[in-house]
Design an enzyme around this catalytic site. Sequence first.
Site, PDB file in Angstrom:
ATOM      1  N   CYS A  30       0.897  -1.321  -0.133  1.00 13.06           N
ATOM      2  CA  CYS A  30       0.017  -0.120  -0.050  1.00 13.06           C
ATOM      3  C   CYS A  30       0.920   1.351   0.090  1.00 13.06           C
ATOM      4  O   CYS A  30       1.698   1.667  -0.937  1.00 13.06           O
ATOM      5  CB  CYS A  30      -0.834   0.086   1.081  1.00 13.06           C
ATOM      6  SG  CYS A  30      -2.296   1.220   1.106  1.00 13.06           S
TER       7      CYS A  30
ATOM      8  N   HIS B  54      -3.657  -5.130  -0.428  1.00 15.26           N
ATOM      9  CA  HIS B  54      -3.315  -5.502   1.005  1.00 15.26           C
ATOM     10  C   HIS B  54      -3.187  -6.827   0.791  1.00 15.26           C
ATOM     11  O   HIS B  54      -4.356  -7.533   1.111  1.00 15.26           O
ATOM     12  CB  HIS B  54      -4.118  -5.008   1.981  1.00 15.26           C
ATOM     13  CG  HIS B  54      -3.809  -3.580   2.469  1.00 15.26           C
ATOM     14  ND1 HIS B  54      -2.964  -3.104   3.420  1.00 15.26           N
ATOM     15  CD2 HIS B  54      -4.495  -2.316   2.006  1.00 15.26           C
ATOM     16  CE1 HIS B  54      -3.249  -1.917   3.597  1.00 15.26           C
ATOM     17  NE2 HIS B  54      -3.857  -1.232   2.835  1.00 15.26           N
TER      18      HIS B  54
ATOM     19  N   GLU C 242      -2.269  -9.105   2.798  1.00 15.67           N
ATOM     20  CA  GLU C 242      -2.634  -9.698   4.154  1.00 15.67           C
ATOM     21  C   GLU C 242      -4.323  -9.693   4.474  1.00 15.67           C
ATOM     22  O   GLU C 242      -4.776 -10.319   5.372  1.00 15.67           O
ATOM     23  CB  GLU C 242      -2.064  -8.974   5.437  1.00 15.67           C
ATOM     24  CG  GLU C 242      -2.591  -7.590   5.491  1.00 15.67           C
ATOM     25  CD  GLU C 242      -2.005  -6.457   4.796  1.00 15.67           C
ATOM     26  OE1 GLU C 242      -2.296  -5.194   5.127  1.00 15.67           O
ATOM     27  OE2 GLU C 242      -1.439  -6.795   3.885  1.00 15.67           O
TER      28      GLU C 242
END
Length: 215
Positions: free
Chosen positions: A88, A193, A195
């Site tokens: 990001c 992202h 994750e």
Amino acid sequence: MLVAIIDYGSGNLRSAAKAFERVVAETGMTAKIAVTADPSVVARADRIVLPGVGAFADCKAGLDALPGMVAAMTDRVRGDGAPFLGICVGMQLLATIGREHGDHPGLNWIQGEVVPIVPAPDRKVPHMGWNELSFTPGAHPLLDGLSPGAHAYFVHSYYLRCDNPADVVAEVDYGGPITAIVAHGSIAGTQFHPEKSQEAGLRVIANFLRWTPRS
């Protein structure tokens, strides 16, 4: 293998660390995930991750506020060729300059500028939520095992516009093409992202942990 996730006060560190730890556990890799603000740890890390949330200038100021960190990152990544992943705003910091609330210098590891998303009439800014990745199969090892159209989770109002189109290995369509993944040498970054991107994101993380950049 030592993976350093840099803590400079601007990253979603808990989620990122948990995702990396999950991939290590599920794949049987031998790796230590270290969340650290210590340049000496980064200097000996096998792989380096720079998360980032918030405004470009604030994130860069947070990174610069850690004595010796940028130098350690630069020596290890650009000098030694250690694989690097920006996430990001951590990816956006790779740029030459960020134009969020004024002009602010970036790391200049990937030449380009961070500019605002210009919304199409039917789109809102920030670009928030799930969207499909567009890329050429085989474009980069980070994309191994993924097919064009894989979904990833985005939250951003600015994006990295690269000077060299070859540095862009995946895009997302949001009223026009927007950079989703950049890569140059041992340096890579995702605007989304990983994750938070479930199966596709975990695949990208696993690919990063296995990635051996060409010298």
